[in-house]
Design an enzyme around this catalytic site. Sequence first.
Site, short mmCIF file in Angstrom:
data_model
loop_
_atom_site.label_atom_id
_atom_site.label_comp_id
_atom_site.label_asym_id
_atom_site.label_seq_id
_atom_site.Cartn_x
_atom_site.Cartn_y
_atom_site.Cartn_z
N ARG A 65 0.86 -1.17 0.00
CA ARG A 65 0.00 0.00 0.00
C ARG A 65 0.91 1.24 0.00
O ARG A 65 1.93 1.25 0.69
CB ARG A 65 -0.93 -0.01 1.21
CG ARG A 65 -1.93 -1.17 1.16
CD ARG A 65 -2.84 -1.22 2.37
NE ARG A 65 -3.84 -2.25 2.19
CZ ARG A 65 -3.66 -3.54 2.52
NH1 ARG A 65 -2.52 -3.93 3.07
NH2 ARG A 65 -4.61 -4.44 2.31
N LYS A 68 -2.73 -1.76 7.18
CA LYS A 68 -4.19 -1.55 7.14
C LYS A 68 -4.92 -2.57 7.99
O LYS A 68 -5.93 -2.26 8.63
CB LYS A 68 -4.68 -1.62 5.69
CG LYS A 68 -6.16 -1.36 5.54
CD LYS A 68 -6.59 -1.37 4.09
CE LYS A 68 -8.08 -1.08 3.96
NZ LYS A 68 -8.53 -1.09 2.55
N HIS A 99 -1.54 3.29 -5.89
CA HIS A 99 -2.22 2.09 -5.39
C HIS A 99 -2.45 1.08 -6.50
O HIS A 99 -2.63 -0.12 -6.25
CB HIS A 99 -3.56 2.49 -4.76
CG HIS A 99 -4.12 1.45 -3.84
ND1 HIS A 99 -4.82 0.35 -4.27
CD2 HIS A 99 -4.06 1.33 -2.49
CE1 HIS A 99 -5.19 -0.39 -3.25
NE2 HIS A 99 -4.74 0.17 -2.15
N ARG A 120 -0.65 -2.45 -6.99
CA ARG A 120 -1.19 -3.66 -6.35
C ARG A 120 -2.11 -4.41 -7.30
O ARG A 120 -2.06 -5.64 -7.40
CB ARG A 120 -1.92 -3.29 -5.06
CG ARG A 120 -1.00 -2.76 -3.98
CD ARG A 120 -1.75 -2.20 -2.79
NE ARG A 120 -2.58 -3.17 -2.10
CZ ARG A 120 -2.13 -4.10 -1.28
NH1 ARG A 120 -0.83 -4.22 -1.07
NH2 ARG A 120 -2.96 -4.93 -0.67
N HIS A 128 -4.00 -9.16 2.23
CA HIS A 128 -5.46 -9.09 2.30
C HIS A 128 -5.91 -9.96 3.45
O HIS A 128 -5.43 -11.09 3.63
CB HIS A 128 -6.09 -9.58 0.99
CG HIS A 128 -5.96 -8.59 -0.12
ND1 HIS A 128 -6.11 -8.94 -1.44
CD2 HIS A 128 -5.69 -7.27 -0.09
CE1 HIS A 128 -5.93 -7.87 -2.20
NE2 HIS A 128 -5.68 -6.84 -1.40
N TYR A 166 -2.47 -19.40 8.34
CA TYR A 166 -1.93 -20.40 7.42
C TYR A 166 -1.31 -19.72 6.21
O TYR A 166 -0.22 -20.08 5.77
CB TYR A 166 -3.07 -21.33 6.99
CG TYR A 166 -2.64 -22.45 6.07
CD1 TYR A 166 -2.02 -23.59 6.59
CD2 TYR A 166 -2.85 -22.39 4.70
CE1 TYR A 166 -1.64 -24.63 5.76
CE2 TYR A 166 -2.47 -23.42 3.87
CZ TYR A 166 -1.86 -24.55 4.40
OH TYR A 166 -1.48 -25.56 3.57
#
Length: 406
Positions: free
Chosen positions: A242, A269, A332, A335, A359, A369
């Site tokens: 970001r 974030k 941005h 990404r 995310h 995981y």
Amino acid sequence: MSLTDTAIRSLKPSDKPRKQADGEGLYLLVNPNGSKLWRMKYRFGGREKTLSFGAYPATTLKDARKLRDEAKASLAKAVDPSVTAKIEKAQRLAGGNSFKEIAEELLAKKEAEGKAAATMKNKRLYLSFAIADLGSRPIDEIKAPEILITLRKLEKRDKLATAGRVRGGIGEVFRYAIATARAESDPTGALRGAIKAHKAKHQSAITDAKAFGDLLRAIDAYEGRGPGVKAALQLMALLYPRPGELRQAEWKEFDLDKATWTIPGSRAKMRRDHKKPLPPQAVVLLKGMQEWTGNGRYVFPSERTVKRPMSDMAMNTALKSMGFSKDTHVPHGFRTTASTLLNQSGKFNPDAIEAELAHLDSNAIRAAYHRGVYWDERVRMTAWWADECERMRSGAELIQLKGRRA
């Protein structure tokens, strides 16, 4: 027989606690240590319960009888007087009752909980719109139509996203007021759909390999605003974090020997640390920046002062000067570019790509995981992506292989 002050003063402690009745459930509990405590026995919902009214003489006989009468009035309305007493205590401890006082109390609480500075800045901004109109009003008197007036002002200025966030902030204040016994309901729920809906606009991004190569070459040729902005854009392409995470990056977050960058949860974030592998090309760029800013706190300090990070407009302005408008590609957007082309390659597990993008998975176990098991694949993926950026920069097409993963 009812108690009198003379009788109460003459009561002497004994080896065991004893009760002296006054009538209608009120009694004085005399303890062996000499304390005299007012109590009231009553039944509610089929259960026997007890109220405490304080100690004699701080709570006088007259005061105790008044409290008993108030408790009986609550019972007559089918309201448990112990619940009423807890609410009143919470109200006394909570502080002010105006919207502004409660909003500021909530903000202070969130700040004490360690919310990020950027988050707090936004929360204060959105609540400032509400405080300007509702600040002095007792919160339990504020109704939905009053709040709508504030939101309409933003709607008329076409600030629909801001209006939505302001409504959310107001609702948060009301929910905190309910929790602290200063309001009974949140009127913002009735305002859903009352103003025009904001249509989310996706961040502009180049997702074509050839066009992305053009962008990479333009960044390499950029000569404005010192070495920091150029290096930041080159790293955005390689690492696709970001923008704020890179702009505010501090040297202490990097281990160039181990080729890792750990973005602290206070700035990330998703409010959790995010460790990123660094491809060799990124390490070379960072070592180059060390010669310029390695003695300071920030990797990319502001042009005006080393005490602050690079401006949030610096990379946008640079891209615009290269001919890439906000409708073509924004910081941005790196990404989106990486996510699109990595998924199109078919070489990597989509979950590994999501983990690299930081995310948040709704399932906490699955998220853990992602961060752990996919680390080796993420290391290979970032190295592959950096090599592909070199290929695209040279004008070669991105290989679109959909087969066995790397």
